[in-house]
Design an enzyme around this catalytic site. Structure first.
Site, PDB file in Angstrom:
ATOM      1  N   HIS A 201       0.837  -1.202   0.000  1.00 42.62           N
ATOM      2  CA  HIS A 201       0.000   0.000   0.000  1.00 42.62           C
ATOM      3  C   HIS A 201       0.871   1.251   0.000  1.00 42.62           C
ATOM      4  O   HIS A 201       1.208   1.767   1.067  1.00 42.62           O
ATOM      5  CB  HIS A 201      -0.908  -0.007   1.230  1.00 42.62           C
ATOM      6  CG  HIS A 201      -1.792  -1.203   1.314  1.00 42.62           C
ATOM      7  ND1 HIS A 201      -1.331  -2.451   1.706  1.00 42.62           N
ATOM      8  CD2 HIS A 201      -3.108  -1.368   1.035  1.00 42.62           C
ATOM      9  CE1 HIS A 201      -2.339  -3.318   1.668  1.00 42.62           C
ATOM     10  NE2 HIS A 201      -3.417  -2.689   1.261  1.00 42.62           N
TER      11      HIS A 201
ATOM     12  N   GLU B 151     -18.908  -3.049  24.026  1.00 42.02           N
ATOM     13  CA  GLU B 151     -18.112  -4.268  24.206  1.00 42.02           C
ATOM     14  C   GLU B 151     -16.846  -4.276  23.350  1.00 42.02           C
ATOM     15  O   GLU B 151     -15.783  -4.721  23.795  1.00 42.02           O
ATOM     16  CB  GLU B 151     -18.953  -5.505  23.874  1.00 42.02           C
ATOM     17  CG  GLU B 151     -20.115  -5.773  24.832  1.00 42.02           C
ATOM     18  CD  GLU B 151     -21.373  -4.978  24.469  1.00 42.02           C
ATOM     19  OE1 GLU B 151     -21.363  -4.253  23.454  1.00 42.02           O
ATOM     20  OE2 GLU B 151     -22.377  -5.086  25.218  1.00 42.02           O
TER      21      GLU B 151
END
Ligand SMILES: Cc1ncc(C[n+]2csc(CCOP(=O)(O)OP(=O)(O)O)c2C)c(N)n1
Ligand SMILES: [Mg+2]
Length: 655
Positions: A26, A402
């Protein structure tokens, strides 16, 4: 050209060269963020390549881990032990320069990144750790920043919103994130999917925000100075950048995100920045010198910190001992918590008691729940709440977040000096899974407490009743899943979790009361993962958690009919698999007809009972009803289990 500009060009050139050589990677992000990288690393980041893991270093997280060549280039230039050869071997087998950064603090890589959003959330945990340790030990010993680079993708992820909300609530002023605001992601311009006002969003969550030109290094420096000066709020600096900055045809295109630029484009880009077109993997001495000078300031900062630390330790030997106990904890021994055999105790309740007994002697242990502390029994008595105004507290209130909870727990542990846990219902482990997987991959010993561990939570029904969760969690490599059968096993499970340093541990606990077992002579065996609770020579039943009691009762019933059935408690598959073959076959009684009993998916139990074995479990969603009725409906009473085993054994002998 200034040396600083030369350094920026060097990062761009190294990135183009390494990605081209690997023919994968990338290039866009490292080229777009090279200016930001040089400013942060040469002017602010206080790290020391001669002692990469010194406790009071700044933490730097590259949340947009696809731009790994930016981190590898910076680490190489800064002298962190990544050689030019390592850069040449980008993305190759066995190299320290894999596709996405993999945690290796000794090399300056604080965490594994690649799954977007995880770096954002984990670095919040690092900042919580810093705030807590600073409150406990004072700013002579702990006082550092947590920096991260985050991208459009990071900010689109839900976890970033959860974590930003938590960080804003906690007022984590030592967080300075730089947002690679380049308006590009994989499918094209971000406006095809992402048009919100990101700064307004995080500002509403209590962040300090600022907007700058990401290629104006002077403005970036000002913005970072300003962000550091904001002590009571985290900061997000939106740096307007151009992806693949300096590539004449590919700048500002999604194409540059994840493909090599190609030799022709690389030549044009190098030419445009005045770089020798036919050279590759080149670094000028003055660029090394620029970084060496910055890193020398880091080394001096470490020496100054060591002098302060030594002064503090001489002045107060208690602090010295306390510091050591945080960074190099003694092994935990819980011992007997005084339960009577036969008493009914939910393992979540036993866990709360064990946790509190441990926490009293383990001040480095902290954690909390995603708004379920009264149900998960994870509150530390008298330890205070960790809030903006009381960072010394050890009870975290993660809110109903969470995923951010799990990442923050990972960050606190990865920071060092602390052990941390996060708790919710087992069924909601799904909301944490990416971070749990990352803990396992990073070999970070986070502790996850998951209660309400089966259909036997009862009336809340199938939305709350875990089925496939144990199987799916056991499928994560290096995650140890412990489902204790009673209060005694639960205390040992906590011991096991805290002694484990090479990866995360999950404690899977019952909502309902379970009889305390007579485990005399069998204390400590949870550490071996499984053991014989009741001996027998005709068959073996392997069970976990609440089903161990059922198996024992079923064995009792079968004994009346002359069947001698062995019962094995197998609280932790992974610990058991780590035992030698002799121990394992001794416990399982190889050759005996074998059955498994667990109130969840049967997937995987063939491993212990063989393909011809009987797997008693639940391979369908649960139902809303009192637990007694559920046990009757689905064959989990002792009588029904005994019947099912008996008819299976009869079938076995008939064939
Ligand atoms: C959780 C997750 N989903 C998807 C991906 C695949 N992926 C990698 S980068 C990316 C988005 C790229 O956009 P951005 O984050 O803005 O990075 P840039 O292209 O600007 O460097 C995606 C979808 C991922 N790495 N992690
Ligand atoms: Mg982008």
């Amino acid at each position: 050209m200034t040396t600083e500009q030369l350094a920026v060009n060097t990062i761009k050139a190294l990135t183009m060269d390494a990605v081209q050589r690997a023919n994968s990677g990338h290039p866009g992000m490292p080229m777009g963020m090279a200016d930001v990288g040089v400013v942060l690393w040469t002017k602010f980041l206080r790290v020391d390549p001669t002692d990469p893991t010194w406790p009071n270093r700044d933490r730097f997280v590259l949340s947009n881990g696809h731009g790994s060549m930016l981190l590898y280039s910076l680490l190489h230039l800064a002298g962190f032990g990544l050689t030019m050869d390592d850069l040449r071997r980008f993305r190759q087998w066995g190299s320290p320069t894999p596709g996405h950064p993999e945690r290796l603090p000794e090399l300056g890589i604080e965490m594994t990144t690649g799954p977007l959003g995880q770096g954002f959330g984990t670095a919040v945990g690092m900042a919580i750790a810093e705030a807590h340790l600073r409150a406990v030990f004072g700013s002579d010993l702990v006082s550092h920043h947590t920096y991260a680079f985050v991208s459009d993708g990071d900010l689109m992820e839900g976890i970033a919103s959860e974590a930003a909300s938590l960080a804003g609530h906690l007022g984590l002023g030592r967080i300075v994130y730089v947002y690679d605001d380049n308006n590009i992601s994989i499918e094209g311009p971000t406006d095809i999917a992402f048009t919100e006002d990101v700064l307004a969003r995080v500002a509403a969550m209590g962040w300090h925000t600022v907007d700058v030109d990401g290629h104006d290094r002077g403005a970036l420096e000002e913005a970072i100075i300003e962000a550091r000066a904001v002590a009571d709020r985290p900061s997000l600096i939106a740096a307007h950048t151009h992806i693949a900055h300096g590539a004449p045809n590919l700048q500002d295109t999604a194409q540059s995100h994840g493909s090599p630029l190609g030799d022709d484009e690389i030549a044009l880009a190098k030419e445009a920045m005045g770089w020798p077109v036919d050279s590759s993997f080149e670094v000028a001495d003055e660029v090394y010198a620029l970084f060496a000078e910055a890193m020398a300031r880091g080394t001096e900062a470490r020496h100054a910190w060591e002098r302060r630390r030594d002064d503090v330790f001489v002045a107060d030997t208690d602090v010295a001992a306390k510091w050591t106990s945080y960074w190099i904890p003694d092994p935990i021994v819980v011992g007997s918590l005084g339960y009577e055999v036969g008493a009914s105790v939910a393992t979540r309740q036993a866990s709360g008691k064990a946790l509190n007994a441990i926490a009293e002697n383990a001040p480095y242990l902290l954690g909390g729940s995603a708004d379920l502390a009264p149900s998960t029994n994870t509150l530390l008595d008298g330890a205070g709440d960790l809030q903006a105004g009381s960072p010394e507290g050890r009870n975290l209130h993660f809110g109903v977040r969470e995923h951010a909870m799990a990442a923050a727990v990972n960050g606190m542990v990865a920071h060092g000096g602390l052990r941390a846990y996060g708790a919710t219902f087992l069924v909601f482990s799904d909301y944490m899974r990416p971070a749990v997987r990352l803990a396992a991959l990073m070999e970070v010993p986070s502790i996850f407490v998951w209660t309400h561990d089966s259909i036997f939570l009862g009336e809340d029904g199938p939305t709350h009743q875990p089925i496939e969760h144990l199987a799916s969690l056991r499928a994560i490599p290096n995650l140890w899943v412990v489902r204790p059968a009673d209060a005694g096993e639960t205390a040992e499970a906590w011991e096991l979790a805290l002694r484990r340093t090479e990866g995360p541990t999950a404690l899977v606990l019952s909502r309902q009361g379970l009889p305390v077992l007579d485990r005399s002579g069998k204390e400590g065996l949870v550490h071996r993962g499984g053991y014989v609770l009741r001996d027998g020579k005709d068959a073996v039943v392997v069970a976990t958690g609440s089903e161990v009691t059922v198996a024992l009762e079923a064995a009792e019933i079968l004994a009346r009919d002359g069947r001698s059935v062995r019962v094995v408690s197998l609280p932790c598959w992974e610990a058991f698999q780590a035992q030698d073959e002799e121990y394992r076959s001794g416990v399982l009684g190889i050759g005996l007809p074998a059955a498994s009993l667990e109130a969840g998916s049967t997937l995987g139990w063939e491993r212990f009972v063989g393909t011809g074995g009987l797997t008693l479990g639940i391979d369908r969603f649960g139902a809303s009803a009192p637990l007694k009725r559920l046990a009757e409906e689905w064959g989990f009473t002792a009588e029904l289990v005994a019947e099912r085993i008996e008819s299976w054994l009869e079938g076995q002998s008939a064939t």
